[in-house]
Design an enzyme around this catalytic site. Structure first.
Site, PDB file in Angstrom:
ATOM      1  N   HIS A 544      47.141   2.655  14.013  1.00  0.00           N
ATOM      2  CA  HIS A 544      46.818   1.235  13.831  1.00  0.00           C
ATOM      3  C   HIS A 544      45.690   0.991  12.830  1.00  0.00           C
ATOM      4  O   HIS A 544      44.774   0.220  13.123  1.00  0.00           O
ATOM      5  CB  HIS A 544      46.417   0.615  15.180  1.00  0.00           C
ATOM      6  CG  HIS A 544      47.491   0.661  16.216  1.00  0.00           C
ATOM      7  ND1 HIS A 544      47.239   0.506  17.561  1.00  0.00           N
ATOM      8  CD2 HIS A 544      48.831   0.838  16.121  1.00  0.00           C
ATOM      9  CE1 HIS A 544      48.370   0.595  18.248  1.00  0.00           C
ATOM     10  NE2 HIS A 544      49.350   0.807  17.398  1.00  0.00           N
TER      11      HIS A 544
HETATM   12  C1  LIG Z   1      54.393   5.589  14.308  1.00  0.00           C
HETATM   13  C2  LIG Z   1      53.873   4.195  14.490  1.00  0.00           C
HETATM   14  C3  LIG Z   1      54.029   3.560  15.713  1.00  0.00           C
HETATM   15  C4  LIG Z   1      53.559   2.265  15.885  1.00  0.00           C
HETATM   16  N1  LIG Z   1      53.854   1.603  17.032  1.00  0.00           N
HETATM   17  C5  LIG Z   1      53.633   0.278  17.111  1.00  0.00           C
HETATM   18  C6  LIG Z   1      54.131  -0.488  18.190  1.00  0.00           C
HETATM   19  O1  LIG Z   1      54.815   0.051  19.075  1.00  0.00           O
HETATM   20  N2  LIG Z   1      53.852  -1.813  18.238  1.00  0.00           N
HETATM   21  C7  LIG Z   1      53.118  -2.422  17.248  1.00  0.00           C
HETATM   22  O2  LIG Z   1      52.902  -3.646  17.314  1.00  0.00           O
HETATM   23  N3  LIG Z   1      52.641  -1.727  16.201  1.00  0.00           N
HETATM   24  C8  LIG Z   1      52.916  -0.410  16.105  1.00  0.00           C
HETATM   25  N4  LIG Z   1      52.489   0.281  15.004  1.00  0.00           N
HETATM   26  C9  LIG Z   1      51.725  -0.435  13.982  1.00  0.00           C
HETATM   27  C10 LIG Z   1      52.599  -1.378  13.151  1.00  0.00           C
HETATM   28  O3  LIG Z   1      53.865  -0.808  12.931  1.00  0.00           O
HETATM   29  C11 LIG Z   1      51.899  -1.659  11.824  1.00  0.00           C
HETATM   30  O4  LIG Z   1      50.627  -2.199  12.074  1.00  0.00           O
HETATM   31  C12 LIG Z   1      52.659  -2.656  10.971  1.00  0.00           C
HETATM   32  O5  LIG Z   1      53.989  -2.251  10.824  1.00  0.00           O
HETATM   33  C13 LIG Z   1      52.000  -2.788   9.609  1.00  0.00           C
HETATM   34  O6  LIG Z   1      52.726  -3.717   8.841  1.00  0.00           O
HETATM   35  P1  LIG Z   1      52.457  -3.959   7.295  1.00  0.00           P
HETATM   36  O7  LIG Z   1      53.424  -4.976   6.858  1.00  0.00           O
HETATM   37  O8  LIG Z   1      51.003  -4.197   7.118  1.00  0.00           O
HETATM   38  O9  LIG Z   1      52.722  -2.559   6.605  1.00  0.00           O
HETATM   39  P2  LIG Z   1      54.015  -1.640   6.594  1.00  0.00           P
HETATM   40  O10 LIG Z   1      54.955  -1.983   7.669  1.00  0.00           O
HETATM   41  O11 LIG Z   1      53.496  -0.248   6.514  1.00  0.00           O
HETATM   42  O12 LIG Z   1      54.734  -2.000   5.237  1.00  0.00           O
HETATM   43  C14 LIG Z   1      54.285  -1.634   3.990  1.00  0.00           C
HETATM   44  C15 LIG Z   1      55.489  -1.388   3.098  1.00  0.00           C
HETATM   45  O13 LIG Z   1      55.063  -1.401   1.755  1.00  0.00           O
HETATM   46  C16 LIG Z   1      55.637  -0.320   1.067  1.00  0.00           C
HETATM   47  N5  LIG Z   1      54.714  -0.022  -0.036  1.00  0.00           N
HETATM   48  C17 LIG Z   1      53.454   0.428   0.075  1.00  0.00           C
HETATM   49  N6  LIG Z   1      52.885   0.546  -1.134  1.00  0.00           N
HETATM   50  C18 LIG Z   1      53.801   0.153  -2.039  1.00  0.00           C
HETATM   51  C19 LIG Z   1      53.787   0.040  -3.456  1.00  0.00           C
HETATM   52  N7  LIG Z   1      52.709   0.357  -4.177  1.00  0.00           N
HETATM   53  N8  LIG Z   1      54.914  -0.389  -4.071  1.00  0.00           N
HETATM   54  C20 LIG Z   1      56.006  -0.715  -3.336  1.00  0.00           C
HETATM   55  N9  LIG Z   1      56.067  -0.633  -1.997  1.00  0.00           N
HETATM   56  C21 LIG Z   1      54.971  -0.209  -1.351  1.00  0.00           C
HETATM   57  C22 LIG Z   1      55.743   0.759   2.118  1.00  0.00           C
HETATM   58  O14 LIG Z   1      56.684   1.751   1.768  1.00  0.00           O
HETATM   59  C23 LIG Z   1      56.147  -0.040   3.337  1.00  0.00           C
HETATM   60  O15 LIG Z   1      57.529  -0.202   3.441  1.00  0.00           O
HETATM   61  C24 LIG Z   1      52.905   1.600  14.822  1.00  0.00           C
HETATM   62  C25 LIG Z   1      52.728   2.253  13.596  1.00  0.00           C
HETATM   63  C26 LIG Z   1      53.223   3.523  13.424  1.00  0.00           C
HETATM   64  C27 LIG Z   1      53.068   4.175  12.083  1.00  0.00           C
END
Ligand SMILES: Cc1cc2nc3c(=O)[nH]c(=O)nc-3n(C[C@H](O)[C@H](O)[C@H](O)COP(=O)(O)OP(=O)(O)OC[C@H]3O[C@@H](n4cnc5c(N)ncnc54)[C@H](O)[C@@H]3O)c2cc1C
Ligand SMILES: *[C@@H]1O[C@H](CO)[C@@H](O)[C@H](O)[C@H]1NC(C)=O
Length: 561
Positions: A544
């Protein structure tokens, strides 16, 4: 030989489907036709279109946030939107869709595979003192490989943000959005003011074994209430709410992006890494991206939105000249804005307390492979494969003078295999050798994950080089603040109370069969120093990370935007 017998033999021999009789074969064939029809009638996503020179909005990262943004912004036909994703399209892969597989996806080609730098105050029992930080790299981002737990942030956090000057972020302000996207399928919560139906985000619970009830019983025996972890008060025990639909994972790519992909005003470009935000007169004018090894520039008429997550977004900002000036100058990056990007890094730690039990309630590798389990999942959308196996959760306020919870439990109804421990937990060789017997057998057990919420320790994220393909330097700086250890020790005492309940003792578990027993033997067992030793060795990320581009009002010097 009759053709069906022949197929039956083949299947039995090659796919180890035991007791495959002719009726089952017919069932499989009919089912196959139904599935084929289903897949053929699902429209192919439109992801490989030629890029235009410019779009109104460019969204970087099709993860949890980016997929929703792209879907919402393209609802207005007047907006042209480009969504850029570094990873592949894997929305229909069983790896992503089958909930129980979530734990196997780490350190595969769908994971960024980050690691922290060696830690000074923690991770002493992990390989090279590094914590393995998994992040999804595909459409849906981490929502395509996380544990699907649907527990909203604490209402007090939202209210505090609003008090600090972030208008529109109080809990009262954000609740309507939670309600708009939710589709709760739990009857007892359908009429709650904190839940609603009709949204894209399906919610049920992860309950699939008798362990869920045992966790709740143990919670009550500790003196806690069974609550709705998304309700008026988070404190207490709940069966873990989860985002699944018909037994399969709901990611933001499935719930939001897929239904929007046919819109002519939305382009989604996969395998495309944004390598720089182009900035002119303090305004983002477009991005540079690497698409299948080719460098491409795309202009933004209105906005560039970064949703690459807590690791990639600060990295991209710094690569583009937005970050701590001294650090950028060191690397020769021209500075557009001197801001504390990459500071304030925070993460939750978990201590995985594993136990064997003397009843056959929990999940084992054998059960997952069994014919019945697969039949249930494939044909009925039920059974253990529909769950992440985090069946119970609990929130505690050890520091009674605040309204926040500072310790959380997740209860996980299996013992991970040695292979998964190696891949995901990163315990060092010595630890794994000593635990091999414990993880090696096909045995029944569960784990209590003791999680430290609201850490005071803060870390940093910095660039390793100006190469956008290099991973950044992540220093979690876990447990550098001693107050965190004090809270964590209270957390393990709660865990001990949990293990000492009748409900847990009845299934043959207690703190005395914790898998950590052979470690830290130089300390008096169960003393504070014993637990501190275990925590500093084995507490590890529960994935997280946040706050590397902190939001805040203009007058907040720690804020980035
Ligand atoms: C294993 C795991 C289990 C978890 N379990 C839970 C849970 O059960 N419940 C919960 O609420 N949260 C959970 N979390 C946390 C939650 O999933 C994350 O906080 C949330 O998904 C983050 O969302 P985001 O949109 O910020 O980033 P992300 O979902 O990480 O999305 C970022 C995206 O941007 C892409 N990207 C990055 N840099 C670039 C770039 N330069 N150019 C193009 N694309 C790029 C990445 O490939 C990715 O697809 C978990 C996380 C993990 C890793
Ligand atoms: C499991 O262990 C507990 C505690 O020793 C005992 O009371 C219980 O009878 C055992 N159950 C079975 C099925 O062996």
């Amino acid at each position: 030989m009759h053709i069906l017998q022949h197929i039956s033999r083949l299947l039995t021999k090659h796919f180890q489907i035991f007791m495959m009789e002719q009726t089952s074969v017919i069932l499989f064939l009919v089912g196959g036709l139904v599935m084929a029809y289903y897949f053929m009638s699902t429209p192919e996503p439109k992801i490989e279109v030629p890029l235009k020179d410019s779009y109104d909005y460019i969204i970087v990262g099709a993860g949890s946030a980016g997929s929703v943004l792209a879907s919402r912004l393209s609802e207005d036909k007047e907006n042209s939107v480009l969504l850029v994703e570094a990873g592949p399209e894997e929305t229909d892969s069983p790896l992503v869709k089958v909930p129980i597989k979530w734990f196997s996806l780490q350190r595969t080609y769908l994971d960024w595979g980050f690691k922290t730098v060696p830690q000074k105050y923690s991770s002493f029992g992990l390989k090279n003192k590094e914590s393995a930080w998994t992040r999804g790299r595909m459409l849906g981002g981490c929502s395509s490989h996380n544990a699907m737990v649907y527990i909203r942030g604490s209402r007090h956090d939202y209210d505090e943000w609003a008090e600090q000057g972030c208008k529109g972020w109080s809990f009262k302000d954000v609740l309507p959005y939670f309600l708009k996207n939710e589709h709760i399928t739990l009857d007892q919560l359908k009429n709650s003011a904190y839940h609603s139906t009709g949204g894209s985000w399906s919610v049920k619970t992860h309950e699939v074994t008798p362990m869920a009830d045992i966790y709740m019983k143990a919670g009550e025996q500790m003196g806690y209430k069974l609550t709705d972890c998304n309700g008026v008060n988070q404190l207490g025990f709940c069966k873990t709410p989860a985002n699944t639909k018909n037994g399969q994972r709901i990611s933001t790519a499935i719930a939001y992006l897929r239904p929007a992909m046919d819109r002519p005003n939305l382009h989604v470009s996969v395998n495309s890494l944004a390598s720089k935000v182009l900035i002119k007169n303090k305004k983002a004018t477009g991005i540079e991206l690497i698409k299948n090894t080719r460098k491409v520039t795309v202009k933004a008429n209105k906005e560039v939105i970064l949703s690459g997550g807590a690791i990639n977004s600060p990295q991209l900002l710094m690569l583009s000249g937005v970050g701590p000036a001294a650090h950028l100058k060191e690397l020769g990056i021209p500075v557009h804005a001197d801001l504390p990007v990459g500071d304030n890094l925070q993460d939750h730690l978990m201590l995985v307390n594993e136990h064997s039990i003397n009843v056959s309630y929990s999940v084992t590798p054998e059960k997952i492979k069994s014919f019945w389990t697969n039949f249930q999942f494939d044909w009925l959308g039920t059974g253990i494969k529909t769950s992440s196996l985090i069946e119970g959760s609990a929130f505690f306020d050890t520091n009674k003078d605040t309204k926040y919870s500072d310790i959380q439990f997740h209860m996980y109804s299996a013992i991970p295999s040695d292979e998964l421990v190696k891949q995901n937990f990163y315990y060092d060789e010595e630890t794994r050798d000593k635990m091999k017997a414990f993880h090696g057998d096909n045995k029944y057990g569960f784990a209590v994950l003791v999680i430290l919420l609201r850490p005071l320790s803060k870390g940093t994220l910095r660039l390793k080089s100006t190469d956008p393909l290099d991973h950044p330097l992540i220093d979690a700086n876990y447990l550098s603040n001693n107050e965190d250890m004090k809270t964590y020790l209270q957390g393990v005492r709660l865990y001990e109370q949990f293990m000492d309940t009748k409900a847990i003792r009845e299934i043959g578990a207690s703190r005395e069969n914790n898998a950590f027993l052979p470690f830290c033997t130089e300390h008096k067992r169960w003393s504070d120093s014993f637990w501190e030793c275990i925590i500093r060795k084995y507490a590890l990320t529960i994935y997280h990370p946040t706050t590397t581009c902190r939001m805040g009002p203009d007058n907040d010097p720690t804020a980035v935007g």
